[in-house]
Scaffold this motif. Sequence first.
Motif, PDB file in Angstrom:
ATOM      1  N   VAL A 151       0.812  -1.236   0.000  1.00  0.00           N
ATOM      2  CA  VAL A 151       0.000   0.000   0.000  1.00  0.00           C
ATOM      3  C   VAL A 151       0.838   1.276   0.000  1.00  0.00           C
ATOM      4  O   VAL A 151       0.291   2.369  -0.105  1.00  0.00           O
ATOM      5  CB  VAL A 151      -0.991   0.032   1.200  1.00  0.00           C
ATOM      6  N   GLN A 155       0.285   5.024   3.663  1.00  0.00           N
ATOM      7  CA  GLN A 155      -0.811   4.231   4.227  1.00  0.00           C
ATOM      8  C   GLN A 155      -0.283   3.245   5.273  1.00  0.00           C
ATOM      9  O   GLN A 155      -0.940   2.989   6.285  1.00  0.00           O
ATOM     10  CB  GLN A 155      -1.531   3.460   3.111  1.00  0.00           C
ATOM     11  N   ASP A 169     -13.971  -2.738   2.389  1.00  0.00           N
ATOM     12  CA  ASP A 169     -13.989  -1.790   1.269  1.00  0.00           C
ATOM     13  C   ASP A 169     -12.715  -0.959   1.227  1.00  0.00           C
ATOM     14  O   ASP A 169     -12.133  -0.746   0.168  1.00  0.00           O
ATOM     15  CB  ASP A 169     -15.201  -0.858   1.379  1.00  0.00           C
ATOM     16  N   GLU A 170     -12.306  -0.477   2.424  1.00  0.00           N
ATOM     17  CA  GLU A 170     -11.072   0.323   2.455  1.00  0.00           C
ATOM     18  C   GLU A 170      -9.875  -0.546   2.071  1.00  0.00           C
ATOM     19  O   GLU A 170      -8.970  -0.105   1.348  1.00  0.00           O
ATOM     20  CB  GLU A 170     -10.863   0.968   3.830  1.00  0.00           C
ATOM     21  N   ARG A 172      -9.863  -2.962   0.040  1.00  0.00           N
ATOM     22  CA  ARG A 172      -9.841  -3.123  -1.413  1.00  0.00           C
ATOM     23  C   ARG A 172      -9.362  -1.834  -2.099  1.00  0.00           C
ATOM     24  O   ARG A 172      -8.565  -1.870  -3.030  1.00  0.00           O
ATOM     25  CB  ARG A 172     -11.230  -3.503  -1.944  1.00  0.00           C
ATOM     26  N   ARG A 173      -9.838  -0.688  -1.581  1.00  0.00           N
ATOM     27  CA  ARG A 173      -9.386   0.579  -2.180  1.00  0.00           C
ATOM     28  C   ARG A 173      -7.869   0.750  -2.071  1.00  0.00           C
ATOM     29  O   ARG A 173      -7.218   1.279  -2.952  1.00  0.00           O
ATOM     30  CB  ARG A 173     -10.076   1.776  -1.510  1.00  0.00           C
ATOM     31  N   LEU A 174      -7.320   0.270  -0.947  1.00  0.00           N
ATOM     32  CA  LEU A 174      -5.872   0.396  -0.742  1.00  0.00           C
ATOM     33  C   LEU A 174      -5.072  -0.622  -1.549  1.00  0.00           C
ATOM     34  O   LEU A 174      -3.851  -0.538  -1.610  1.00  0.00           O
ATOM     35  CB  LEU A 174      -5.532   0.215   0.744  1.00  0.00           C
ATOM     36  N   GLY A 175      -5.761  -1.618  -2.106  1.00  0.00           N
ATOM     37  CA  GLY A 175      -5.044  -2.649  -2.857  1.00  0.00           C
ATOM     38  C   GLY A 175      -4.552  -3.796  -1.996  1.00  0.00           C
ATOM     39  O   GLY A 175      -3.779  -4.637  -2.454  1.00  0.00           O
ATOM     40  N   SER A 178      -8.234  -8.038  -3.297  1.00  0.00           N
ATOM     41  CA  SER A 178      -8.686  -7.781  -4.673  1.00  0.00           C
ATOM     42  C   SER A 178     -10.202  -7.769  -4.822  1.00  0.00           C
ATOM     43  O   SER A 178     -10.723  -7.152  -5.741  1.00  0.00           O
ATOM     44  CB  SER A 178      -8.072  -8.795  -5.641  1.00  0.00           C
ATOM     45  N   ARG A 179     -10.939  -8.490  -3.945  1.00  0.00           N
ATOM     46  CA  ARG A 179     -12.391  -8.556  -4.113  1.00  0.00           C
ATOM     47  C   ARG A 179     -13.092  -8.533  -2.756  1.00  0.00           C
ATOM     48  O   ARG A 179     -12.603  -9.144  -1.798  1.00  0.00           O
ATOM     49  CB  ARG A 179     -12.828  -9.859  -4.790  1.00  0.00           C
TER      50      ARG A 179
END
Length: 258
Positions: A151, A155, A169-170, A172-175, A178-179
């Motif tokens: 990240v 982060q 969700d966060e 996933r947003r940070l990478g 993946s799902r």
Amino acid sequence: MAHYDTLSLTVDDDRIAQLTLDRPEALNALNSAMMAEFAAALVEATQSGARALILTGKGRAFAAGADIAEMRDRTFGSMSDANHLALWERLADLPIPTIGAINGFALGGGCEIAMMCDILIAGESASFGLPEITLGIIPGIGGTQRLTRIVGKAQAMDLILTGRRIDADEARRLGLISRVVVDGEVVEQAQVIARQIAGSSARAVRAAKECVLRADQSSLSEGLLFERRWFHSLFAFDDQTEGMTAFLEKRPARFADA
Ligand code: CO8
């Protein structure tokens, strides 16, 4: 399959292995007994010829970190002399693809083990964090290194220095994952992914995994050369001819066992 007390291991007919951490009464807190069984189960899964491994946790956690009750009275000597914790790293070295199916809390060591997986998916209400700082310690099985690579510094510092938890969700947003999938369907979705992988050429899958992991450990030019050599090498095997012939003949490919 051997019997384990702190986890379970199954391998199905499609050769998908599933390793489930199983101390739900302690939110699958990672203790010494589990570490030894974990290492043994990884060997057993690999030797069984599994084509992919799903890692998940029983109950409402993937794993809420190292077992704090066991860890509290440890000393510098007892930790360092036995190189305590080293066996967890075996997951990162597994030759077959690993899919973390995160079903709840993935905290501390639980989050660190998750980050050793090749693919990470999580249920909507899963949460991630490295709260070690609140216990007077720091992550000890790769958290400061892997999270930063995944990240970035800003982060990683935010998460590691505050110990705060983030939701799926966060993450996933940070990478970090993946799902995000519906709670209760995490393992099922991981199985779908595992079956897709198991249907491909095992040699190509191994090559792809090695090449992606190489990106963390080499310069771009070294990584590109590594990839090109693997690419050339795959033309030495029948899977390449079969995969391309199947495409041209508009039929599914039938790859040989590696
Ligand atoms: N260790 C031991 N027991 C635990 C742990 C843990 N990490 N986490 C939860 N438990 C136990 C609780 O003590 C409780 O047991 P009991 O019912 O006997 O009281 C049971 O699991 C249920 O937990 P809670 O009642 O606390 O459940 P809540 O829903 O209220 O809270 C939380 C859930 C938020 C996950 C909370 O349990 C929590 O904060 N847990 C600790 C999280 C944490 O700090 N993890 C980091 C640990 S340190 C670490 O991981 C070091 C990593 C480096 C080495 C890695 C080696 C593997």
